[in-house]
Design a protein around this motif. Sequence first.
Motif, PDB file in Angstrom:
ATOM      1  N   THR A  48       0.840  -1.200   0.000  1.00  0.00           N
ATOM      2  CA  THR A  48       0.000   0.000   0.000  1.00  0.00           C
ATOM      3  C   THR A  48       0.873   1.249   0.000  1.00  0.00           C
ATOM      4  N   ASP A  51       2.350   1.638  -3.437  1.00  0.00           N
ATOM      5  CA  ASP A  51       1.348   2.104  -4.391  1.00  0.00           C
ATOM      6  C   ASP A  51       1.065   3.593  -4.197  1.00  0.00           C
ATOM      7  N   GLU A  52       1.082   4.048  -2.956  1.00  0.00           N
ATOM      8  CA  GLU A  52       0.893   5.476  -2.678  1.00  0.00           C
ATOM      9  C   GLU A  52       2.036   6.285  -3.266  1.00  0.00           C
ATOM     10  N   LEU A  54       3.742   5.406  -5.910  1.00  0.00           N
ATOM     11  CA  LEU A  54       3.527   5.393  -7.352  1.00  0.00           C
ATOM     12  C   LEU A  54       2.435   6.379  -7.767  1.00  0.00           C
ATOM     13  N   LEU A  55       1.395   6.464  -6.953  1.00  0.00           N
ATOM     14  CA  LEU A  55       0.273   7.347  -7.286  1.00  0.00           C
ATOM     15  C   LEU A  55       0.689   8.806  -7.380  1.00  0.00           C
ATOM     16  N   THR A  60       0.140   3.139 -10.909  1.00  0.00           N
ATOM     17  CA  THR A  60      -0.359   2.210  -9.905  1.00  0.00           C
ATOM     18  C   THR A  60       0.228   0.838 -10.194  1.00  0.00           C
ATOM     19  N   TYR A  62      -0.180  -3.074 -10.603  1.00  0.00           N
ATOM     20  CA  TYR A  62      -1.188  -4.071 -10.948  1.00  0.00           C
ATOM     21  C   TYR A  62      -0.571  -5.449 -10.686  1.00  0.00           C
ATOM     22  N   ILE A  84       3.437  -2.093 -13.786  1.00  0.00           N
ATOM     23  CA  ILE A  84       3.146  -0.692 -13.492  1.00  0.00           C
ATOM     24  C   ILE A  84       2.277  -0.143 -14.618  1.00  0.00           C
ATOM     25  N   SER A  87      -2.210   5.559 -13.791  1.00  0.00           N
ATOM     26  CA  SER A  87      -3.361   5.704 -12.923  1.00  0.00           C
ATOM     27  C   SER A  87      -4.370   6.638 -13.589  1.00  0.00           C
ATOM     28  N   ASN A 234     -10.930  -0.198 -15.868  1.00  0.00           N
ATOM     29  CA  ASN A 234     -11.107   1.224 -15.572  1.00  0.00           C
ATOM     30  C   ASN A 234     -12.087   1.908 -16.517  1.00  0.00           C
TER      31      ASN A 234
END
Length: 268
Positions: A48, A51-52, A54-55, A60, A62, A84, A87, A234
Motif C-alpha cells: 500500500t 502504491d501510494e 507510485l500514485l 499504480t 497491478y 506498473i 493511474s 477502468n
Amino acid sequence: MNPSEMGRIFGLLMKHREIHGNPSGRSLRDGELEAARMLSNCSQTDLTYFDEFLLTQGFTLYIRDAFEFGIPAKHGRPNMIYVITRSRGMELAPYLNSDWFIGQMKDRRNSTAKKPELVFWITRLWLTLQWFFYQRIDRMPSEVSLYRDALISETLFVESLSQGIERLGNEGRPEGEAGLMWDAIWEGKKSISGYATKFIKVMESAGMIEAAGNPGEYRQTLLAAIDMAAIAENELAYLMPPESEHGIDTRSIELLIGEVNEQNNKGS
C-alpha cells in the motif's frame, strides 16, 4: 520494504514495466528475480505504501498470479506478476517523454509529417492492431491467458489497413473532427506500408508485441494483455477496439477526444 529496495524495484518497473520471477518465453532480466522476491515478501502495508508512492507520479501497481495465465509455479521462483500502469485521471510524470511514441514513428519517409497527422495514424494503427487481438478471435480483455492466441502478421495488418482506408475514402469526407482525420489518413494512404512497418517496430520496442516464430508474425505480450485488462477494468472504452472492424473510424475519434459516444456505438 526499505527505501533502497523500493528504489531498485521502481527502477526496474520504470525500465521494463513488468517484474516476474518466473517469466514464460523470455529470460529473467538483470535483478528481476531479486526484485520479485522482495515484492512477494512485502506485507500488505508495504504494498500500500509503495502504491501510494507510485500514485504521486501517476502510476499504480497491478498484481496478478501468473498461474491464472497458464504459467505454472517453479520451486524457489515467485509466480506473481507485477506491472506498473498509468493511474486513471492522473497527469503524466514530468520526467517522462509524452512524445516518445510520436518521435519513434518518424523516419526518413515521414520526417516532415506534422504531429497531428502522426497522431491520427497512430490512433488508426493502434485500434486496428487491438481489433486483431480481441474482436477477430472473439476474446474479452479480461481473458489475459489467451494472449498467446493474439497473433498478427505484418501482411494481414497492412491488408486490413488498406481495406479500411479504401472504405473510408469511398464513404466520403465527414464533418467536424472526423473530417480532419479523414484528410490525414486518405492523403497519406500511399504510405500505409511504411506506417505499418514502423508501428510494428515501435510496438515491439515498447514490449507490446513480440516475435511469434514465423517471419513477419507477432503476438501480443503478456504485459500488453495485462495492460489492456487494466484499461478495461477502468472503463477506458475509447482505448479498446470497436465491436466491428467497420467501427474503427468512429472509435478513432473517440480515442482522440477521450470519451465514447454511446449513440454512435449503438449504430456501429
